[in-house]
Design a protein around this motif. Structure first.
Motif, short mmCIF file in Angstrom:
data_model
loop_
_atom_site.label_atom_id
_atom_site.label_comp_id
_atom_site.label_asym_id
_atom_site.label_seq_id
_atom_site.Cartn_x
_atom_site.Cartn_y
_atom_site.Cartn_z
N ASP A 119 -6.64 16.60 -4.34
CA ASP A 119 -5.21 16.56 -4.03
C ASP A 119 -4.48 17.58 -4.89
OD1 ASP A 119 -4.26 14.93 -6.61
OD2 ASP A 119 -6.21 14.25 -5.89
N PRO A 156 -5.30 3.02 -5.20
CA PRO A 156 -3.87 3.18 -5.30
C PRO A 156 -3.15 1.90 -4.92
CG PRO A 156 -4.71 4.13 -3.27
CD PRO A 156 -5.81 3.36 -3.90
N GLN A 157 -2.53 1.28 -5.86
CA GLN A 157 -1.62 0.15 -5.62
C GLN A 157 -0.88 -0.10 -6.93
OE1 GLN A 157 -3.32 -3.74 -5.37
NE2 GLN A 157 -5.27 -3.07 -6.19
N HIS A 177 -5.25 15.44 0.81
CA HIS A 177 -6.12 16.34 0.05
C HIS A 177 -5.89 17.75 0.54
CE1 HIS A 177 -9.24 13.56 -1.87
NE2 HIS A 177 -8.12 12.92 -1.68
N VAL A 213 -2.88 7.66 -6.47
CA VAL A 213 -4.13 8.29 -6.03
C VAL A 213 -5.35 7.50 -6.48
CG1 VAL A 213 -5.54 10.37 -6.14
CG2 VAL A 213 -3.04 10.55 -6.12
N GLN A 228 -0.67 7.66 1.67
CA GLN A 228 -1.80 8.37 1.10
C GLN A 228 -1.43 9.80 0.69
OE1 GLN A 228 -5.27 8.45 3.55
NE2 GLN A 228 -6.61 8.72 1.78
N THR A 229 -1.93 10.22 -0.45
CA THR A 229 -1.71 11.59 -0.89
C THR A 229 -2.75 12.48 -0.21
OG1 THR A 229 -1.06 10.68 -3.00
CG2 THR A 229 -1.44 13.05 -2.92
N ARG A 277 0.85 -1.20 0.00
CA ARG A 277 0.00 0.00 0.00
C ARG A 277 0.88 1.25 0.00
NH1 ARG A 277 -5.22 0.08 0.38
NH2 ARG A 277 -5.28 2.26 0.90
#
Lengths: 359, 306
Positions: free
Chosen positions: B144, B215-216, B124, B212, B121-122, B118
């Motif tokens: 984002d 996401p993987q 926001h 984003v 996280q981007t 994983r």
């Protein structure tokens, strides 16, 4: 300073030599890649190029050469006709899938009847399927001027979805306990493309040989072949010579689609045996490399197809014996196309050292 | 089947997310094509961007560094195309195909260790107050930063092409490279810069998918987005704002299609999944009548000796 000087005529010697130089360069840089991955490069190259032909288990691998080479040659021959005329069918993978679906569909429709005419009908079905799929970009290009590169490629993704739908739905084996995929055509004698499984001979190999011969005759002895070459080399001259560009597009895309469809059918009725979600392994794309590596020449394509089949088989051996990742072979094949295009400059240009000062 | 479960506000917001990879790749390719080069390697540069961005983001824990790496990765791969088409004057169609085939293989090789991981996280940019507005808040003010960057790139490309000297030179090179060369512009140098910019944009677009949107990381995850971006440039008649419009249109098709899948519409999933590709073809057919706006030197090889 190094300058490039355009040759008045492409060099024949370099045109023949560049594929060999490209293969050597790929071996060197591929070896470097394998070394970076922590594998012994010399051993890897030996396993890929030598062992399948002359190694201990060569008797097992040599027939594989025919099995893997046949679809590549069949598709690449078709592609080369279009490429020569500047008509870019890069959706052969889609035509291959559709040919397999329609051809296998014809066979499965007759199950469990056993009759001599089933397999010929399947061959026709496969060719027509691939042809029809290629007619979509062809007709759109002729009628609306739509870019055939993008349309034929988009249709690969559509064909892949159609394949998923077919193997989960319409063509699913009713006795398959709910597993996806069609009946295995290897268990259905009338719908089987094998001639001799031990020798790796199936009808696709025969078809590939016939395609090589026909394409050689077409390109060298026939008006249509001359028009194809003329359109590629001098489009304006072709126009004055009265070449109908629309008909040429329909012929080139149609022929390559039919051949790709045939390749798909022979594959599904032989080596793969059944329609399943992922029976296609990208022959349609690798065939692009084969066509270029063979210099768009029928005999060259035959040799290039054999070489590319060798990298597939050798790659699989290297995968099991050395733990070489499957993707490494894909990189290796991509590299080959790179070097080929790069060294091609020597065919059309002379490299000179320029000592003269530019004003 | 329950279509009323689809929330239109969320639909528009996710449409913009779905469109951003296509938008980034297409605006980059637009610049390349306005400079007279046809780079069919967008798909390859995108997937290299996707994996290099993903790998760096996972290793460093910073999505920002990941995005920077993806732009560098895309531009590095485009250098191979530069070498083939600008230095050794190879056929652009074949070179672009080579770039895609090579990029797909290389990305699979690079990504082996990252399957199932994983990414960080981007974040926001939830703009205070504005993002709390009903309807407009989620649509316009809580995305984002890369999504805003993509729109900013479109705006600046439009301004540069239309109002600046640099844009004029770029267009001159694309319309008639011999004339531009005669005027003393460095055709090859300008094209190299354009191709690298295109590569960086495609790389960013790829990373947007892997960091984003999904996401993987999975092999071949760009699934033809690069080719749709190429079609989009034709669709947009080589005009930046139309690229934005087109990208959001395709984003819309993708999102509606996914929502219909989730809502359990009677159409089989496979046929819904085909729709973005089929619509691309239909749009290409409708718009391919007018080729007048294509750069005149598009795809032609430039050699200074004659």
């Amino acid at each position: 300073m190094i300058v490039l000087e355009k040759r008045p005529q492409p060099s024949r010697a370099w045109s023949l030599a560049t594929p060999l130089v490209a293969v050597l360069a790929t071996m060197v840089f591929g070896g470097l890649l394998f070394a970076v991955l922590g594998k012994n490069p010399v051993e890897a190259i030996r396993i890929i190029f030598y062992d399948p032909l002359f190694g201990e288990f060569a008797f097992y691998y040599r027939p594989q050469l025919l099995v893997k080479g046949a679809p590549l040659v069949l598709i690449a021959i078709g592609l080369s006709l279009g490429f020569k005329a500047g008509i870019w069918n890069i959706g052969a993978e889609g035509q291959y899938i559709i040919g397999a679906i329609t051809g296998a569909g014809v066979g499965l429709a007759f199950y469990p009847l056993e009759a001599w005419y089933i397999f010929p009908l399947m061959v026709i079905g496969g060719a027509l399927g691939g042809w029809a799929w290629a007619m979509i970009p062809a007709l759109l290009k002729v009628r609306f001027g739509t870019n055939e590169i993008l349309v034929s490629l988009m249709l690969v993704y559509v064909a892949e979805q159609l394949l998923a739908s077919m193997s989960l739905g319409l063509l699913k084996n009713p006795d398959g306990f709910g597993f996806p995929g069609s009946r295995n055509l290897n268990d259905y004698a009338s719908a089987n493309s094998w001639i001799s499984q031990d020798a790796g001979m199936h009808w696709g190999v025969v078809a590939a040989m016939i395609a090589v011969i026909f394409s050689y005759i077409l390109l060298n002895r026939h008006m249509l072949g001359f028009h194809i070459r003329l359109t590629g080399e001098a489009p304006r001259a072709a126009k004055f010579a009265g070449v109908n560009p629309g008909r040429l597009i329909l012929f080139c895309l149609g022929a390559s689609g039919a051949l790709a469809g045939l390749a798909g059918l022979f594959e599904v009725a032989g080596p793969t045996g059944q329609i399943s979600i992922d029976f296609n392994v990208g022959y349609g794309f690798t065939a692009i490399i084969v066509a270029f590596l063979g210099r768009l020449h029928p005999v060259g394509i035959l040799l290039a197809g054999a070489l590319m089949a060798l990298t597939y088989i050798g790659g699989e051996i290297a995968q099991s014996q050395m733990g070489l990742p499957a993707a490494a072979i894909q990189v290796f094949q991509g590299m080959l196309l790179f070097f080929l295009l790069a060294f091609d400059i020597l065919t059309n240009y002379r490299v000179r050292l320029n000592t003269r000062k530019v004003a | 089947m329950d279509i009323s479960a689809i929330n239109p506000v969320l639909l528009v917001a996710s449409l913009m997310v779905a469109a951003t990879p296509i938008l980034l790749a297409a605006i980059g390719e637009l610049v390349v094509e306005r400079a007279g080069v046809l780079n069919l390697g967008v798909e390859g540069m995108m997937i290299i961007g996707a994996i290099s961005g993903f790998a760096i983001a996972v290793e460093t824990g910073s999505p920002l560094l990941g995005f920077i790496a993806s732009a560098i990765g895309g531009a590095m791969l485009s250098l191979l195309f530069v070498f083939l088409t600008q230095v050794v004057l190879a056929n652009q169609v074949a070179s672009g195909l080579a770039l895609t085939l090579f990029g797909l293989g290389l990305s699979a090789l690079m990504g082996q260790r990252y399957v199932g991981v994983r990414p960080p996280q981007t974040a926001h940019l939830d703009i205070p107050f504005l993002s709390d507005m009903p309807v407009l808040g989620p649509i316009l003010f809580s995305h984002d930063p890369i999504l805003y960057l993509s729109i900013a790139i479109v705006a600046s490309i439009w301004a540069v092409l239309k109002y600046t000297r640099a844009g004029l030179i770029l267009r001159a090179v694309g319309e008639n490279h011999d004339a531009a060369h005669a005027l003393g512009y460095k055709v090859v140098r300008i094209r190299i810069m354009a191709i690298m910019f295109g590569g960086a944009c495609a790389g960013l677009g790829g990373a947007y998918i892997s960091l984003v949107r999904v996401p993987q990381w999975t092999e071949g995850m760009t699934a033809g987005v690069g080719w749709i971006a190429l079609a989009l440039v034709v669709f947009a008649s080589w005009k930046p704002w139309r690229v934005l419009l087109g990208a959001y249109l395709f984003g819309g098709v993708t999102v509606v299609q996914l929502n219909l899948q989730a809502a359990g519409v009677a159409i089989p999933v496979e046929y819904l999944a085909m729709s973005p590709y089929l619509i691309t073809i239909i749009v290409l057919v409708i718009l391919s009548k007018d080729k007048s706006s294509a750069p005149a030197s598009l795809g032609r090889i430039f050699h200074a000796s004659h």
